[in-house]
Design a protein around this motif. Structure first.
Motif, PDB file in Angstrom:
ATOM      1  N   SER A 184     -24.667   4.686   0.794  1.00 22.35           N
ATOM      2  CA  SER A 184     -25.177   3.565   0.013  1.00 22.35           C
ATOM      3  C   SER A 184     -25.809   4.027  -1.290  1.00 22.35           C
ATOM      4  N   CYS A 185     -25.565   3.226  -2.363  1.00 20.98           N
ATOM      5  CA  CYS A 185     -26.171   3.488  -3.673  1.00 20.98           C
ATOM      6  C   CYS A 185     -26.316   2.164  -4.408  1.00 20.98           C
ATOM      7  N   LEU A 186     -27.516   1.833  -4.821  1.00 23.93           N
ATOM      8  CA  LEU A 186     -27.801   0.644  -5.622  1.00 23.93           C
ATOM      9  C   LEU A 186     -27.141  -0.618  -5.055  1.00 23.93           C
ATOM     10  N   GLU A 187     -27.374  -0.902  -3.792  1.00 30.08           N
ATOM     11  CA  GLU A 187     -26.863  -2.083  -3.094  1.00 30.08           C
ATOM     12  C   GLU A 187     -25.344  -2.094  -2.932  1.00 30.08           C
ATOM     13  N   ASN A 188     -24.668  -0.976  -3.188  1.00 23.19           N
ATOM     14  CA  ASN A 188     -23.233  -0.819  -2.937  1.00 23.19           C
ATOM     15  C   ASN A 188     -23.109   0.097  -1.730  1.00 23.19           C
ATOM     16  N   GLU A 189     -22.252  -0.274  -0.775  1.00 19.62           N
ATOM     17  CA  GLU A 189     -22.096   0.522   0.436  1.00 19.62           C
ATOM     18  C   GLU A 189     -20.636   0.893   0.639  1.00 19.62           C
ATOM     19  N   ALA A 190     -20.414   2.069   1.207  1.00 14.60           N
ATOM     20  CA  ALA A 190     -19.064   2.507   1.542  1.00 14.60           C
ATOM     21  C   ALA A 190     -19.036   2.912   3.003  1.00 14.60           C
ATOM     22  N   ALA A 191     -18.128   2.294   3.764  1.00 13.61           N
ATOM     23  CA  ALA A 191     -17.933   2.656   5.166  1.00 13.61           C
ATOM     24  C   ALA A 191     -16.997   3.853   5.203  1.00 13.61           C
ATOM     25  N   VAL A 192     -17.450   4.922   5.853  1.00  7.91           N
ATOM     26  CA  VAL A 192     -16.662   6.148   5.969  1.00  7.91           C
ATOM     27  C   VAL A 192     -16.414   6.376   7.452  1.00  7.91           C
ATOM     28  N   SER A 193     -15.135   6.480   7.825  1.00  4.49           N
ATOM     29  CA  SER A 193     -14.823   6.695   9.230  1.00  4.49           C
ATOM     30  C   SER A 193     -13.591   7.565   9.360  1.00  4.49           C
ATOM     31  N   GLY A 194     -13.411   8.111  10.568  1.00  6.83           N
ATOM     32  CA  GLY A 194     -12.270   9.001  10.797  1.00  6.83           C
ATOM     33  C   GLY A 194     -12.454  10.314  10.061  1.00  6.83           C
ATOM     34  N   ILE A 228     -18.871   6.815  -6.179  1.00  3.33           N
ATOM     35  CA  ILE A 228     -18.370   7.197  -4.867  1.00  3.33           C
ATOM     36  C   ILE A 228     -16.962   7.726  -5.093  1.00  3.33           C
ATOM     37  N   SER A 229     -16.717   8.967  -4.659  1.00  2.00           N
ATOM     38  CA  SER A 229     -15.400   9.583  -4.812  1.00  2.00           C
ATOM     39  C   SER A 229     -14.893  10.013  -3.439  1.00  2.00           C
ATOM     40  N   VAL A 230     -13.645   9.663  -3.130  1.00  2.00           N
ATOM     41  CA  VAL A 230     -13.050  10.027  -1.850  1.00  2.00           C
ATOM     42  C   VAL A 230     -12.272  11.329  -2.043  1.00  2.00           C
ATOM     43  N   VAL A 231     -12.686  12.374  -1.349  1.00  2.73           N
ATOM     44  CA  VAL A 231     -12.030  13.678  -1.417  1.00  2.73           C
ATOM     45  C   VAL A 231     -10.904  13.750  -0.393  1.00  2.73           C
ATOM     46  N   LYS A 232     -11.145  13.164   0.789  1.00  2.98           N
ATOM     47  CA  LYS A 232     -10.174  13.192   1.879  1.00  2.98           C
ATOM     48  C   LYS A 232     -10.297  11.903   2.674  1.00  2.98           C
ATOM     49  N   GLY A 233      -9.187  11.329   3.094  1.00  4.67           N
ATOM     50  CA  GLY A 233      -9.203  10.118   3.907  1.00  4.67           C
ATOM     51  C   GLY A 233      -9.378   8.859   3.080  1.00  4.67           C
ATOM     52  N   LYS A 234     -10.119   7.889   3.638  1.00  2.00           N
ATOM     53  CA  LYS A 234     -10.345   6.593   2.991  1.00  2.00           C
ATOM     54  C   LYS A 234     -11.804   6.189   3.138  1.00  2.00           C
ATOM     55  N   ALA A 235     -12.221   5.262   2.277  1.00  2.00           N
ATOM     56  CA  ALA A 235     -13.547   4.647   2.377  1.00  2.00           C
ATOM     57  C   ALA A 235     -13.418   3.199   1.934  1.00  2.00           C
ATOM     58  N   SER A 236     -14.139   2.321   2.574  1.00  2.00           N
ATOM     59  CA  SER A 236     -14.132   0.903   2.219  1.00  2.00           C
ATOM     60  C   SER A 236     -15.459   0.576   1.548  1.00  2.00           C
ATOM     61  N   VAL A 237     -15.413   0.253   0.241  1.00  2.00           N
ATOM     62  CA  VAL A 237     -16.618  -0.002  -0.539  1.00  2.00           C
ATOM     63  C   VAL A 237     -16.890  -1.501  -0.601  1.00  2.00           C
ATOM     64  N   THR A 238     -18.141  -1.880  -0.379  1.00  2.00           N
ATOM     65  CA  THR A 238     -18.583  -3.261  -0.553  1.00  2.00           C
ATOM     66  C   THR A 238     -19.647  -3.253  -1.642  1.00  2.00           C
ATOM     67  N   ASP A 239     -19.370  -3.991  -2.754  1.00  2.00           N
ATOM     68  CA  ASP A 239     -20.316  -3.967  -3.873  1.00  2.00           C
ATOM     69  C   ASP A 239     -21.503  -4.889  -3.624  1.00  2.00           C
ATOM     70  N   ASP A 240     -22.413  -4.941  -4.609  1.00  2.00           N
ATOM     71  CA  ASP A 240     -23.643  -5.717  -4.465  1.00  2.00           C
ATOM     72  C   ASP A 240     -23.392  -7.217  -4.411  1.00  2.00           C
ATOM     73  N   GLU A 241     -22.192  -7.681  -4.758  1.00  2.00           N
ATOM     74  CA  GLU A 241     -21.847  -9.098  -4.688  1.00  2.00           C
ATOM     75  C   GLU A 241     -21.032  -9.434  -3.439  1.00  2.00           C
TER      76      GLU A 241
END
Length: 185
Positions: free
Chosen positions: A85-95, A110-123
């Motif tokens: 999480s950063c400034l009301e933005n969240e990223a789900a990281v799994s697997g 937020i930078s994805v080096v490997k795999g995937k991430a699902s980002v949800t912004d402040d809105e």
């Protein structure tokens, strides 16, 4: 007889450790060379603040990782699930994934080096990031609020004529402290 019991107990303990190695804890690894103050919030709400050079505690599944004025890399394995999480933005990281999060006072990334991430912004909008993709975070610009009572007088006008002078001798008081009468037995 004691040796057989001890051997059976040892085998049971080893089997338990091999079958249940993590018991709720994940294989989440944060690079020990992180910058800033790392904040780890467990799913139960326990908060750990970790400074550079401190030992990073085990991170349980469902935890939220944040950093104040810094940067860190987090890696997860299959079966792990955390949130960064950063400034009301969240990223789900799994697997099996690896994500770099940098966060300052007014911006982050937020930078994805490997795999995937699902980002949800402040809105509340959601974006999926694949390996090699990044998401820039900006603190929303707040417009200046208009002045509320600009140039208006506050309160009521004071009048010199009160009508009659207050008279404290005509005030009637009641005793609210007297306990109620109890029935006579």
């Amino acid at each position: 007889m004691k040796k057989q019991f001890f051997l059976a107990l040892s085998l049971f303990a080893c089997g338990f450790v091999l079958l249940f190695p993590r018991a709720g804890f994940s294989a989440v690894v944060v690079d020990s060379q992180f910058e800033g103050t790392l904040v780890i919030t467990s799913a139960e709400g326990e908060i750990n603040l970790v400074e550079p050079g401190d030992t990073i505690p085990p991170i349980a599944n469902g935890s939220i990782l944040e950093v104040f004025d810094g940067k860190f890399t987090v890696s997860t394995e299959e079966g792990d699930e955390i949130t960064v999480s950063c400034l009301e933005n969240e990223a789900a990281v799994s697997g099996a994934a690896s994500v770099v999060l940098s966060c300052g006072e007014n911006s982050g990334k937020i930078s994805v080096v490997k795999g995937k991430a699902s980002v949800t912004d402040d809105e509340g909008k959601s974006v999926t990031l694949n390996e090699g993709e990044s998401y820039d975070i900006q603190m929303p610009v707040l417009s200046e609020a208009s002045p509320t009572a600009s140039g208006e007088e506050l309160g009521l006008e004071f009048e010199d004529d009160f009508g009659t002078e207050p008279d404290s001798t005509s005030i009637e008081a009641q005793d609210s402290q007297t306990p109620p009468a109890s029935p006579v037995s």
